[in-house]
Design a protein around this motif. Structure first.
Motif, mmCIF file in Angstrom:
data_model
loop_
_atom_site.group_PDB
_atom_site.id
_atom_site.type_symbol
_atom_site.label_atom_id
_atom_site.label_comp_id
_atom_site.label_asym_id
_atom_site.label_seq_id
_atom_site.Cartn_x
_atom_site.Cartn_y
_atom_site.Cartn_z
ATOM 1 N N MET A 36 0.808 -1.220 0.000
ATOM 2 C CA MET A 36 0.000 0.000 0.000
ATOM 3 C C MET A 36 0.849 1.283 0.000
ATOM 4 O O MET A 36 0.557 2.202 -0.760
ATOM 5 C CB MET A 36 -0.960 -0.047 1.190
ATOM 6 N N PRO A 37 1.898 1.390 0.835
ATOM 7 C CA PRO A 37 2.663 2.642 0.847
ATOM 8 C C PRO A 37 3.494 2.890 -0.414
ATOM 9 O O PRO A 37 3.868 4.018 -0.693
ATOM 10 C CB PRO A 37 3.592 2.489 2.058
ATOM 11 N N GLY A 38 3.812 1.842 -1.170
ATOM 12 C CA GLY A 38 4.615 2.025 -2.377
ATOM 13 C C GLY A 38 5.301 0.736 -2.783
ATOM 14 O O GLY A 38 5.122 -0.301 -2.143
ATOM 15 N N PRO A 39 6.110 0.806 -3.858
ATOM 16 C CA PRO A 39 6.777 -0.387 -4.380
ATOM 17 C C PRO A 39 7.680 -1.047 -3.339
ATOM 18 O O PRO A 39 8.279 -0.369 -2.506
ATOM 19 C CB PRO A 39 7.623 0.146 -5.539
ATOM 20 N N VAL A 40 7.742 -2.388 -3.408
ATOM 21 C CA VAL A 40 8.563 -3.162 -2.481
ATOM 22 C C VAL A 40 9.271 -4.258 -3.272
ATOM 23 O O VAL A 40 8.661 -4.904 -4.131
ATOM 24 C CB VAL A 40 7.701 -3.796 -1.362
ATOM 25 N N HIS A 41 10.556 -4.448 -2.975
ATOM 26 C CA HIS A 41 11.312 -5.539 -3.603
ATOM 27 C C HIS A 41 10.882 -6.878 -3.015
ATOM 28 O O HIS A 41 10.437 -6.949 -1.862
ATOM 29 C CB HIS A 41 12.816 -5.336 -3.399
ATOM 30 N N PHE A 42 11.063 -7.927 -3.799
ATOM 31 C CA PHE A 42 10.645 -9.268 -3.399
ATOM 32 C C PHE A 42 11.222 -9.649 -2.038
ATOM 33 O O PHE A 42 10.490 -10.099 -1.149
ATOM 34 C CB PHE A 42 11.071 -10.297 -4.463
ATOM 35 N N ALA A 43 12.525 -9.473 -1.843
ATOM 36 C CA ALA A 43 13.166 -9.868 -0.580
ATOM 37 C C ALA A 43 12.596 -9.094 0.600
ATOM 38 O O ALA A 43 12.430 -9.649 1.690
ATOM 39 C CB ALA A 43 14.677 -9.669 -0.668
ATOM 40 N N ASP A 44 12.282 -7.824 0.393
ATOM 41 C CA ASP A 44 11.703 -7.011 1.464
ATOM 42 C C ASP A 44 10.277 -7.452 1.791
ATOM 43 O O ASP A 44 9.874 -7.434 2.950
ATOM 44 C CB ASP A 44 11.742 -5.526 1.090
ATOM 45 N N LEU A 45 9.536 -7.852 0.761
ATOM 46 C CA LEU A 45 8.192 -8.398 0.997
ATOM 47 C C LEU A 45 8.283 -9.660 1.844
ATOM 48 O O LEU A 45 7.523 -9.851 2.779
ATOM 49 C CB LEU A 45 7.514 -8.756 -0.329
ATOM 50 N N ARG A 46 9.217 -10.508 1.490
ATOM 51 C CA ARG A 46 9.402 -11.775 2.208
ATOM 52 C C ARG A 46 9.704 -11.524 3.686
ATOM 53 O O ARG A 46 9.177 -12.187 4.568
ATOM 54 C CB ARG A 46 10.533 -12.570 1.540
ATOM 55 N N ARG A 47 10.562 -10.529 3.951
ATOM 56 C CA ARG A 47 10.905 -10.192 5.347
ATOM 57 C C ARG A 47 9.742 -9.531 6.078
ATOM 58 O O ARG A 47 9.590 -9.689 7.283
ATOM 59 C CB ARG A 47 12.129 -9.272 5.378
ATOM 60 N N ALA A 48 8.920 -8.790 5.362
ATOM 61 C CA ALA A 48 7.816 -8.057 5.987
ATOM 62 C C ALA A 48 6.667 -8.964 6.411
ATOM 63 O O ALA A 48 5.846 -8.571 7.244
ATOM 64 C CB ALA A 48 7.297 -6.982 5.024
ATOM 65 N N ILE A 49 6.602 -10.162 5.834
ATOM 66 C CA ILE A 49 5.489 -11.069 6.111
ATOM 67 C C ILE A 49 6.049 -12.362 6.707
ATOM 68 O O ILE A 49 6.337 -13.318 5.989
ATOM 69 C CB ILE A 49 4.676 -11.356 4.834
ATOM 70 N N PRO A 50 6.229 -12.397 8.032
ATOM 71 C CA PRO A 50 6.809 -13.580 8.669
ATOM 72 C C PRO A 50 5.977 -14.834 8.406
ATOM 73 O O PRO A 50 4.752 -14.800 8.452
ATOM 74 C CB PRO A 50 6.793 -13.242 10.163
ATOM 75 N N GLY A 51 6.669 -15.917 8.086
ATOM 76 C CA GLY A 51 6.003 -17.196 7.906
ATOM 77 C C GLY A 51 5.664 -17.544 6.468
ATOM 78 O O GLY A 51 5.360 -18.696 6.170
ATOM 79 N N ILE A 52 5.708 -16.585 5.559
ATOM 80 C CA ILE A 52 5.392 -16.894 4.169
ATOM 81 C C ILE A 52 6.626 -17.474 3.485
ATOM 82 O O ILE A 52 7.740 -16.981 3.677
ATOM 83 C CB ILE A 52 4.858 -15.656 3.409
ATOM 84 N N SER A 53 6.425 -18.525 2.717
ATOM 85 C CA SER A 53 7.549 -19.127 1.988
ATOM 86 C C SER A 53 7.788 -18.341 0.699
ATOM 87 O O SER A 53 6.898 -17.637 0.201
ATOM 88 C CB SER A 53 7.256 -20.586 1.655
ATOM 89 N N GLU A 54 8.984 -18.493 0.158
ATOM 90 C CA GLU A 54 9.314 -17.832 -1.096
ATOM 91 C C GLU A 54 8.365 -18.278 -2.202
ATOM 92 O O GLU A 54 7.890 -17.471 -3.001
ATOM 93 C CB GLU A 54 10.765 -18.181 -1.480
ATOM 94 N N ARG A 55 8.096 -19.551 -2.246
ATOM 95 C CA ARG A 55 7.206 -20.111 -3.275
ATOM 96 C C ARG A 55 5.792 -19.552 -3.140
ATOM 97 O O ARG A 55 5.156 -19.177 -4.128
ATOM 98 C CB ARG A 55 7.200 -21.638 -3.161
ATOM 99 N N MET A 56 5.265 -19.508 -1.919
ATOM 100 C CA MET A 56 3.914 -18.995 -1.700
ATOM 101 C C MET A 56 3.834 -17.515 -2.070
ATOM 102 O O MET A 56 2.867 -17.074 -2.696
ATOM 103 C CB MET A 56 3.485 -19.205 -0.249
ATOM 104 N N LEU A 57 4.846 -16.750 -1.674
ATOM 105 C CA LEU A 57 4.875 -15.332 -2.015
ATOM 106 C C LEU A 57 4.876 -15.160 -3.529
ATOM 107 O O LEU A 57 4.107 -14.364 -4.078
ATOM 108 C CB LEU A 57 6.092 -14.645 -1.386
#
Length: 120
Positions: A36-57
């Motif tokens: 929502m606040p703006g663009p996010v890199h894949f790795a940062d998304l992964r870190r921002a959402i604890p518990g989500i796997s790379e594949r699921m993301l």
């Protein structure tokens, strides 16, 4: 004897069905909220959402892109980096997501349970 004809004929709205087919899947709402606040890199998304796997993301991001809610952008680099941003349609969800957050703060504040005072 009660007439149950009306209740039997009642159906779920098509729009609500489509919303919950997408947002009823685990992680989807959290991904959209994180973007929502703006663009996010894949790795940062992964870190921002604890518990989500790379594949699921990756799967959820592809699904959101196919629905037109987000855009995948490749930064040529070096290093090569992929970021995601919401489209106008994705950004239009902000007020609905904020309202759901306010609802949760009021009605699910007791460790995810509805407090007794609201169970009437």
């Amino acid at each position: 004897m009660a007439d149950h004809g009306e209740a039997i004929c009642r159906q779920v709205d098509d729009g609500m069905t489509r919303v919950f087919e997408l947002f009823g899947k685990r992680w989807t709402g959290l991904i959209v909220a994180t973007l929502m606040p703006g663009p996010v890199h894949f790795a940062d998304l992964r870190r921002a959402i604890p518990g989500i796997s790379e594949r699921m993301l990756s799967d959820r991001l592809m699904e959101l892109a196919s629905t037109g809610l987000l855009i995948r952008e490749v930064d040529a680099g070096p290093p090569l980096r992929v970021s995601y941003r919401l489209t106008e349609a994705g950004l239009a969800l902000e007020s609905a997501l904020k309202e759901l957050g306010r609802w949760a703060e009021t009605y699910l504040a007791d460790g995810g349970q509805c407090p007794d005072r609201f169970r009437k």
